[in-house]
Design an enzyme around this catalytic site. Structure first.
Site, short mmCIF file in Angstrom:
data_model
loop_
_atom_site.label_atom_id
_atom_site.label_comp_id
_atom_site.label_asym_id
_atom_site.label_seq_id
_atom_site.Cartn_x
_atom_site.Cartn_y
_atom_site.Cartn_z
N LYS A 174 62.53 -36.54 11.23
CA LYS A 174 63.93 -36.78 11.59
C LYS A 174 64.68 -37.36 10.40
O LYS A 174 65.80 -36.96 10.10
CB LYS A 174 64.02 -37.71 12.81
CG LYS A 174 63.75 -36.97 14.11
CD LYS A 174 63.52 -37.90 15.29
CE LYS A 174 63.04 -37.06 16.47
NZ LYS A 174 62.45 -37.82 17.56
N GLN B 192 62.41 -43.83 19.67
CA GLN B 192 61.29 -42.88 19.78
C GLN B 192 60.38 -43.27 20.93
O GLN B 192 59.92 -44.40 21.01
CB GLN B 192 60.52 -42.86 18.44
CG GLN B 192 59.42 -41.84 18.36
CD GLN B 192 59.92 -40.40 18.39
OE1 GLN B 192 60.87 -40.04 17.70
NE2 GLN B 192 59.30 -39.57 19.21
N ASP C 9 70.18 -38.55 22.36
CA ASP C 9 69.01 -37.98 23.05
C ASP C 9 69.36 -37.58 24.47
O ASP C 9 68.59 -36.86 25.12
CB ASP C 9 67.89 -39.02 23.10
CG ASP C 9 66.67 -38.59 22.31
OD1 ASP C 9 66.62 -37.41 21.91
OD2 ASP C 9 65.78 -39.43 22.12
#
Ligand code: NDP
Length: 297
Positions: free
Chosen positions: A54, A98, A121
């Site tokens: 990422k 995460q 997200d």
């Protein structure tokens, strides 16, 4: 019949290039680059690889990447404090924590702390609600990537019979919502679904998001159907001691029946990061009040 292979790797590279091409104009108008903050707690090896990728792709797209690595014994309060600091930071447009998080941390409480307008997200309940009521919000990256691949392949999805296997909050449920928004007739199957092969055989579009290696067999698939395999499963490879990645669909069999199919690796996987960058670009425009055509990418 041999299915067309849907090249997610190439599609994702193109999407990343489109995002990167839009960054300079944003910089000029906003006086800064779009910024993505990624928080990693602990040392889960797969998560470390994801976070590294990422960071790399964010920088390659001309965006600012803020990495926060916290020890595995981080407390709920410490993580919440970091998320609140990122919520307040004007250089940060997108926040990604995460998953999975260590056991002592309440995952849903952390996700609820993220500002929904920085939730690239799409896991915050506000964005889940926005998706299910058709409002503008942020959509989880993997299912949005799957819809992009489907629309690229099939064009209008209206009236198609779609079966999503899996009902997780991260993939299955948002996938079903997105397909419904595209006017598909959607069935969501799960571990308690009766006669699963029969259910799947009805589908023009099959999305497998189960986490069971090669579970979906060729005789579950309607000839000509489009098959999107979200699964990523590491299994023993041909050589002793070696492993390989396979999806939730038995690719070697299914490729003979389907009309089009995503491979694993190289199908859905690369789409997730590309869509994350796209969501961050959108967030940056919205937060900086810079006009943006949401249909551009
Ligand atoms: P979860 O484990 O959260 O959900 C799995 C779903 O599959 C559940 O809804 C479960 O049903 C269902 N299921 C399990 N066994 C069966 C079965 N025998 N028959 C029918 N349904 C079953 O997984 P995720 O949704 O997070 O991930 C799914 C897969 O996608 C994994 O392989 C994961 O690695 C991969 N993935 C890939 C990503 C990418 O970037 N390409 C991103 C995210 C995930 P129930 O609810 O009844 O338990």
């Amino acid at each position: 019949m041999t299915a067309d292979i849907i090249d997610g790797k190439a599609f994702a590279a193109n999407l990343r290039a489109k995002v990167a091409a839009m960054v300079p104009a944003f910089r000029e108008k906003a006086g800064r680059a779009p910024g993505l903050a990624v928080v990693l707690v602990g040392e889960d090896p797969a998560s470390q690889v994801y976070v590294r990728n990422k960071h790399k792709t964010t920088v390659e797209a001309g965006m600012e990447s803020f990495e926060h690595r916290l020890p595995a014994d981080t407390t709920q309060d410490a993580l919440t404090a970091l998320v609140e600091q990122l919520n307040a930071d004007p250089a940060v447009d997108g926040i990604l924590v995460q998953l999975p998080l260590p056991k002592q941390i309440d995952e849903s409480a952390v996700l609820a702390t993220i500002d929904p307008d920085k939730d690239v997200d799409g896991f915050h309940v506000v964005n889940v609600g926005r998706l299910s009521t058709g409002m503008h919000g942020y959509v989880p990256c993997t299912p949005l990537g799957c819809v992009m691949l489907l629309k690229d392949r099939l064009g209008d999805l209206s009236g198609k019979d779609a079966v999503v296997i899996g009902r997780s909050n991260i993939v299955g449920k948002p996938m079903a919502q997105l397909l419904l928004a595209e006017n598909c007739t959607v069935t969501v199957a799960h571990s308690r679904t009766a006669h699963l092969p029969e259910v799947v055989r009805r589908a023009d579009i099959v999305v497998a998001a189960v986490g069971r290696p090669e579970m979906v067999k060729a005789d579950w698939i309607k000839p000509g159907a489009t098959v999107i395999d979200v699964g990523i499963n590491r299994v023993p490879g041909a050589e002793p001691g070696k492993t390989k990645l396979v999806g939730d669909v038995d690719f070697a069999e299914a490729v003979e029946v389907a009309g089009a199919i995503t491979p694993v690796p190289g199908g859905v996987g690369p789409m997730t990061i590309a869509v994350l960058l796209r969501n961050t670009l959108v967030a940056a425009h919205r937060l900086a009040d810079v006009p943006y055509d949401e249909k551009a990418i």
